[in-house]
Design a protein around this motif. Structure first.
Motif, mmCIF file in Angstrom:
data_model
loop_
_atom_site.group_PDB
_atom_site.id
_atom_site.type_symbol
_atom_site.label_atom_id
_atom_site.label_comp_id
_atom_site.label_asym_id
_atom_site.label_seq_id
_atom_site.Cartn_x
_atom_site.Cartn_y
_atom_site.Cartn_z
ATOM 1 N N ILE A 60 0.348 -1.138 0.059
ATOM 2 C CA ILE A 60 -0.133 -0.077 0.010
ATOM 3 C C ILE A 60 1.570 1.219 0.258
ATOM 4 C CG2 ILE A 60 -2.082 1.282 1.187
ATOM 5 C CD1 ILE A 60 -2.280 -1.604 0.538
ATOM 6 N N VAL A 61 0.650 1.996 -1.266
ATOM 7 C CA VAL A 61 1.016 3.479 -1.026
ATOM 8 C C VAL A 61 0.890 4.596 -1.150
ATOM 9 C CG1 VAL A 61 3.402 4.777 -2.808
ATOM 10 C CG2 VAL A 61 2.798 2.330 -2.917
ATOM 11 N N PRO A 62 1.135 4.772 -0.192
ATOM 12 C CA PRO A 62 -0.572 6.266 0.068
ATOM 13 C C PRO A 62 0.373 7.292 -0.100
ATOM 14 C CG PRO A 62 0.382 4.942 2.610
ATOM 15 C CD PRO A 62 0.921 4.232 1.861
ATOM 16 N N GLY A 63 -0.185 8.836 -0.196
ATOM 17 C CA GLY A 63 0.604 9.889 -0.784
ATOM 18 C C GLY A 63 0.989 10.656 0.012
ATOM 19 N N LEU A 64 1.144 12.475 -0.126
ATOM 20 C CA LEU A 64 0.887 13.248 1.298
ATOM 21 C C LEU A 64 -0.203 13.124 2.197
ATOM 22 C CD1 LEU A 64 2.566 16.025 1.413
ATOM 23 C CD2 LEU A 64 0.049 17.075 0.254
ATOM 24 N N HIS A 65 0.977 13.109 3.519
ATOM 25 C CA HIS A 65 -0.071 13.588 4.162
ATOM 26 C C HIS A 65 -0.606 11.891 5.260
ATOM 27 C CE1 HIS A 65 0.393 17.687 4.694
ATOM 28 N NE2 HIS A 65 -1.019 17.651 4.141
ATOM 29 N N ASP A 66 0.148 10.574 4.497
ATOM 30 C CA ASP A 66 -0.524 9.656 4.560
ATOM 31 C C ASP A 66 -1.531 9.482 4.192
ATOM 32 O OD1 ASP A 66 -0.106 6.575 4.948
ATOM 33 O OD2 ASP A 66 0.311 7.488 7.429
ATOM 34 N N SER A 67 -2.762 8.236 4.660
ATOM 35 C CA SER A 67 -3.855 7.875 4.702
ATOM 36 C C SER A 67 -4.545 7.684 6.039
ATOM 37 C CB SER A 67 -4.408 6.797 3.525
ATOM 38 O OG SER A 67 -3.601 6.693 2.028
ATOM 39 N N GLU A 68 -5.497 8.193 6.275
ATOM 40 C CA GLU A 68 -6.172 7.788 6.865
ATOM 41 C C GLU A 68 -6.975 6.863 7.257
ATOM 42 O OE1 GLU A 68 -7.283 9.800 4.683
ATOM 43 O OE2 GLU A 68 -9.524 11.211 5.327
ATOM 44 N N PRO A 69 -7.547 6.354 8.398
ATOM 45 C CA PRO A 69 -7.581 5.145 9.358
ATOM 46 C C PRO A 69 -9.298 5.204 7.793
ATOM 47 C CG PRO A 69 -6.915 6.631 10.827
ATOM 48 C CD PRO A 69 -6.858 7.261 10.116
ATOM 49 N N ALA A 70 -9.807 5.777 8.331
ATOM 50 C CA ALA A 70 -10.808 5.100 7.384
ATOM 51 C C ALA A 70 -10.947 4.916 5.132
ATOM 52 C CB ALA A 70 -12.487 6.549 7.378
ATOM 53 N N HIS A 71 -9.307 5.879 5.074
ATOM 54 C CA HIS A 71 -9.483 5.991 4.155
ATOM 55 C C HIS A 71 -9.376 4.674 3.464
ATOM 56 C CE1 HIS A 71 -7.031 6.087 0.367
ATOM 57 N NE2 HIS A 71 -7.344 7.593 0.526
ATOM 58 N N TRP A 72 -9.626 3.917 1.688
ATOM 59 C CA TRP A 72 -9.442 2.807 1.542
ATOM 60 C C TRP A 72 -8.277 1.837 1.635
ATOM 61 C CZ3 TRP A 72 -6.338 2.047 -3.104
ATOM 62 C CH2 TRP A 72 -6.175 3.007 -3.385
ATOM 63 N N GLN A 73 -7.341 2.597 1.913
ATOM 64 C CA GLN A 73 -5.628 1.910 1.133
ATOM 65 C C GLN A 73 -5.491 1.980 3.285
ATOM 66 O OE1 GLN A 73 -3.619 5.469 0.052
ATOM 67 N NE2 GLN A 73 -2.554 3.988 -1.535
ATOM 68 N N SER A 74 -6.048 2.173 3.957
ATOM 69 C CA SER A 74 -5.648 1.834 5.430
ATOM 70 C C SER A 74 -6.179 0.552 5.923
ATOM 71 C CB SER A 74 -6.504 3.359 6.203
ATOM 72 O OG SER A 74 -5.323 4.323 6.164
ATOM 73 N N ARG A 75 -7.968 0.290 5.064
ATOM 74 C CA ARG A 75 -8.243 -0.766 5.353
ATOM 75 C C ARG A 75 -8.060 -1.947 5.217
ATOM 76 N NH1 ARG A 75 -15.239 1.328 4.881
ATOM 77 N NH2 ARG A 75 -14.949 2.621 6.308
ATOM 78 N N TRP A 76 -7.706 -1.636 3.359
ATOM 79 C CA TRP A 76 -7.057 -2.356 2.591
ATOM 80 C C TRP A 76 -5.905 -3.483 3.466
ATOM 81 C CZ3 TRP A 76 -7.131 -1.845 -3.360
ATOM 82 C CH2 TRP A 76 -8.421 -1.603 -3.885
ATOM 83 N N ALA A 77 -4.912 -2.194 4.002
ATOM 84 C CA ALA A 77 -3.721 -2.346 4.332
ATOM 85 C C ALA A 77 -4.059 -3.851 5.948
ATOM 86 C CB ALA A 77 -2.801 -1.204 5.399
ATOM 87 N N THR A 78 -4.995 -3.521 6.699
ATOM 88 C CA THR A 78 -5.443 -4.474 7.443
ATOM 89 C C THR A 78 -6.247 -5.462 7.216
ATOM 90 O OG1 THR A 78 -7.634 -2.709 8.289
ATOM 91 C CG2 THR A 78 -5.284 -1.911 9.446
#
Length: 196
Positions: free
Chosen positions: A5-23
């Motif tokens: 998972i490769v977030p952008g500026l300021h990272d992805s907040e917990p509710a972001h789909w990237q954060s969900r996929w990471a877990t």
């Protein structure tokens, strides 16, 4: 196969789909940057390069400036063992709206074709990349192109916290690579089956 998972500026907040996929996805790992608020191409590319070397053959999942980072990684290291990339809402560092300190180091956008299967997903109402430009760069990168319509920046603010369609696109990449059996792919109901 691993998923990075490769977030952008300021990272992805917990509710972001990237954060969900990471877990939620087995063998998923979030690329970590030393400073999410002060982007620097050299530092960020060094970090993602280390992650890929630890997980050769991984599929990269980028959002915004993270997607732009993937393009730079592919251009600089064409022989890097990348299994594929889902490139979502790439940020154009040459736009005036994107003139946050450090972002200009990510310009210009590379025009080198990717050496791995990729899908570029763009929105007609993304303030950080015009849809026509996104289509052009997808063609330059030799990537499939998905027009998501009026989907903003494809983030939490635009209603994409739990992005089921994105999971289906990731599924396509993983299936194309032949990395997982059909029964272990990303679920089609909006939930995530475990990837092995």
């Amino acid at each position: 196969m691993s998923v990075l998972i490769v977030p952008g500026l300021h990272d992805s907040e917990p509710a972001h789909w990237q954060s969900r996929w990471a877990t939620e996805i087995d063998r998923a790992e979030r690329v970590q940057q030393k400073d999410w608020h002060a982007p620097d191409l050299e530092a960020w590319i060094s970090a993602i390069h280390r992650h890929v070397m630890r997980r050769p053959g991984a599929v990269l999942v980028g959002h915004s400036l993270g997607s732009t980072l993937i393009a730079h990684l592919a251009a600089r290291y064409p022989d890097l063992p990348i299994g594929g990339a889902l490139v979502v809402a790439p940020a154009d560092p040459e736009l005036r709206i994107s003139r946050v300190q450090g972002i200009t180091s990510f310009g210009p956008l590379p025009d080198v074709p990717f050496q791995f299967p990729a899908i570029v997903v763009a929105s007609r109402t993304d303030p950080y990349m015009a849809i026509d430009r996104a289509r052009i760069i997808a063609n330059m990168w030799d990537a499939a192109f998905v027009d998501l319509g009026n989907a903003g920046h494809i983030n939490v603010a635009s209603g994409h916290g739990n992005w089921a369609e994105g999971l289906r696109l990731l599924d396509q990449l993983l299936w194309r690579r032949g990395s997982i059996a059909p029964e272990h792919r990303v679920g089609r109901s909006g939930t995530t089956s475990r990837l092995h």
